[in-house]
Design a protein around this motif. Structure first.
Motif, short mmCIF file in Angstrom:
data_model
loop_
_atom_site.label_atom_id
_atom_site.label_comp_id
_atom_site.label_asym_id
_atom_site.label_seq_id
_atom_site.Cartn_x
_atom_site.Cartn_y
_atom_site.Cartn_z
N SER A 272 1.79 -4.07 -1.54
CA SER A 272 0.27 -3.82 -1.52
C SER A 272 0.07 -2.56 -1.80
CB SER A 272 -0.74 -4.30 -0.34
OG SER A 272 -0.06 -3.41 1.03
N GLU A 273 -1.04 -2.16 -2.44
CA GLU A 273 -1.54 -0.64 -2.75
C GLU A 273 -1.76 0.30 -1.72
OE1 GLU A 273 -4.91 -0.61 -5.47
OE2 GLU A 273 -3.82 -2.02 -6.80
N ASN A 274 -2.09 -0.42 -0.43
CA ASN A 274 -2.49 0.59 0.82
C ASN A 274 -1.17 0.38 1.98
OD1 ASN A 274 -2.46 -2.33 1.67
ND2 ASN A 274 -4.23 -2.21 3.05
N SER A 275 0.13 0.16 1.41
CA SER A 275 1.01 -0.04 2.34
C SER A 275 1.26 1.47 2.85
CB SER A 275 2.18 -0.25 1.64
OG SER A 275 2.72 0.17 0.63
N ASP A 276 1.24 2.43 2.02
CA ASP A 276 1.57 3.93 2.42
C ASP A 276 0.55 4.46 3.55
OD1 ASP A 276 3.80 4.19 0.96
OD2 ASP A 276 2.72 5.13 -0.63
N SER A 277 -0.81 4.28 3.29
CA SER A 277 -1.85 4.40 4.01
C SER A 277 -1.69 3.61 5.68
CB SER A 277 -3.24 4.55 3.63
OG SER A 277 -3.57 2.89 3.27
N LEU A 278 -1.45 2.23 5.31
CA LEU A 278 -1.28 1.55 6.54
C LEU A 278 -0.13 2.00 7.63
CD1 LEU A 278 -1.80 -2.18 5.62
CD2 LEU A 278 -3.33 -0.72 6.97
N ILE A 279 1.11 2.60 6.96
CA ILE A 279 2.00 3.10 7.62
C ILE A 279 1.62 4.56 8.24
CG2 ILE A 279 4.37 4.43 7.30
CD1 ILE A 279 5.00 2.51 4.98
N SER A 280 0.93 5.34 7.56
CA SER A 280 0.61 6.63 8.06
C SER A 280 -0.40 6.51 9.34
CB SER A 280 -0.19 7.48 6.96
OG SER A 280 0.60 7.82 6.22
N THR A 281 -1.42 5.46 9.01
CA THR A 281 -2.42 4.95 9.93
C THR A 281 -1.49 4.59 11.48
OG1 THR A 281 -4.13 4.56 8.51
CG2 THR A 281 -4.27 3.71 10.70
N ASN B 36 7.17 -2.58 11.27
CA ASN B 36 7.55 -3.48 10.42
C ASN B 36 6.81 -4.94 10.36
OD1 ASN B 36 9.64 -1.76 11.83
ND2 ASN B 36 10.84 -2.30 10.00
N VAL B 37 6.49 -5.30 11.69
CA VAL B 37 5.96 -6.71 11.58
C VAL B 37 4.30 -6.53 11.41
CG1 VAL B 37 4.93 -8.37 13.43
CG2 VAL B 37 7.32 -7.56 13.49
N SER B 38 3.90 -5.31 11.45
CA SER B 38 2.61 -4.96 11.33
C SER B 38 2.19 -4.86 9.67
CB SER B 38 2.22 -3.62 11.99
OG SER B 38 0.67 -3.17 11.67
N LEU B 39 3.21 -4.45 9.19
CA LEU B 39 3.22 -4.34 7.33
C LEU B 39 3.33 -5.89 7.02
CD1 LEU B 39 5.63 -1.31 6.68
CD2 LEU B 39 3.10 -1.37 6.61
N ILE B 40 3.85 -6.66 7.36
CA ILE B 40 4.16 -7.98 7.02
C ILE B 40 2.85 -8.68 7.39
CG2 ILE B 40 5.15 -10.05 7.16
CD1 ILE B 40 6.73 -7.88 5.85
N ARG B 41 2.03 -8.69 8.41
CA ARG B 41 1.05 -9.05 8.96
C ARG B 41 -0.29 -8.74 8.09
NH1 ARG B 41 0.13 -6.91 13.51
NH2 ARG B 41 1.87 -7.71 14.77
N ASN B 42 -0.06 -7.56 7.59
CA ASN B 42 -1.16 -7.00 6.88
C ASN B 42 -1.08 -7.23 5.33
OD1 ASN B 42 -3.41 -5.27 8.46
ND2 ASN B 42 -1.25 -4.55 9.33
N GLY B 43 0.15 -7.89 5.17
CA GLY B 43 0.43 -8.36 3.68
C GLY B 43 0.96 -7.33 2.81
N ASN C 57 -4.36 -15.85 5.56
CA ASN C 57 -5.70 -14.95 5.53
C ASN C 57 -5.79 -14.09 4.09
OD1 ASN C 57 -7.09 -15.25 8.25
ND2 ASN C 57 -4.84 -15.04 8.78
N ARG C 58 -4.89 -14.50 3.10
CA ARG C 58 -4.89 -13.84 1.61
C ARG C 58 -5.06 -12.23 1.99
NH1 ARG C 58 -4.62 -17.85 -1.53
NH2 ARG C 58 -5.50 -19.93 -1.32
N LEU C 59 -3.89 -11.81 2.45
CA LEU C 59 -4.03 -10.36 2.85
C LEU C 59 -3.14 -9.74 1.91
CD1 LEU C 59 -4.35 -10.23 6.65
CD2 LEU C 59 -6.05 -10.04 5.10
N GLY C 60 -3.52 -8.65 1.58
CA GLY C 60 -2.50 -7.84 0.66
C GLY C 60 -1.85 -8.52 -0.66
N ILE C 61 -0.60 -8.52 -0.56
CA ILE C 61 -0.13 -9.12 -1.58
C ILE C 61 -0.20 -10.65 -1.91
CG2 ILE C 61 1.92 -7.58 -1.82
CD1 ILE C 61 3.99 -9.65 -0.48
N TRP C 62 -0.84 -11.09 -1.01
CA TRP C 62 -1.08 -12.83 -0.69
C TRP C 62 -2.51 -13.16 -1.24
CZ3 TRP C 62 3.18 -14.80 -0.04
CH2 TRP C 62 4.33 -14.36 0.66
N LYS C 63 -3.30 -12.04 -1.71
CA LYS C 63 -4.70 -11.99 -2.38
C LYS C 63 -4.87 -13.21 -3.48
CE LYS C 63 -6.68 -7.77 -0.81
NZ LYS C 63 -7.22 -6.70 -1.22
#
Length: 148
Positions: free
Chosen positions: A24-33, A69-76, A142-148
């Motif tokens: 997903s485009e927001n993976s880097d920002s999700l990691i930082s957050t 790691n799990v959070s990244l998957i949960r967020n797609g 929930n069609r999140l991230g790559i699952w949209k």
């Protein structure tokens, strides 16, 4: 990531299949957050791919029961399969091993077998895999991230 004092060891959040995986485009920002919100998180080595030029340590980043790691998957951010550790030569199927011999025959040169050192015990690793499966199912439903 790498330590500034160690140019041979690389730490990686993704285990396998990550070279061309969707992300997903927001993976880097999700990691930082996530890291900012979990200042006491620790890095847990899962396995190391030992190579002549670089050692790649696949790791989990954990704060109590929350895992980056799990959070990244949960967020797609990535498919769950990217969070599996690489298999050792002994764990590989005969089909996977045949890939190496086929490549050797095609290239007419010996290809080094993967040298994987496993650090995490089977039971906690299997528990982690179950969390990954649930996280991917949640992201997909929930069609999140790559699952949209």
């Amino acid at each position: 990531g790498q330590r500034s004092t160690d140019s041979i060891t690389m730490f990686c959040l993704l285990g396998t299949g990550f070279f061309r995986t969707p992300r997903s485009e927001n993976s880097d920002s999700l990691i930082s957050t996530w890291i900012s919100a979990h200042p006491k998180a620790v890095v847990i080595p899962v396995s190391t791919l030992i190579d002549s030029s670089m050692n790649i340590i696949y790791c989990l980043v954990i704060d109590n029961t929350d895992t980056l790691n799990v959070s990244l998957i949960r967020n797609g951010c990535f498919p769950g399969g990217t969070m599996l550790r690489p298999q050792t030569w002994e764990e590989m199927s005969n089909e996977d091993k045949k890939f190496y011999s086929d490549m050797e025959n095609e290239l007419k040169t010996e290809i080094p077998k993967p040298n994987i050192q496993v650090h995490m015990e089977k039971e906690p690793y299997d528990h982690y895999i179950e969390k990954l499966k649930n996280a991917e199912q949640y992201a997909s439903e929930n069609r999140l991230g790559i699952w949209k």
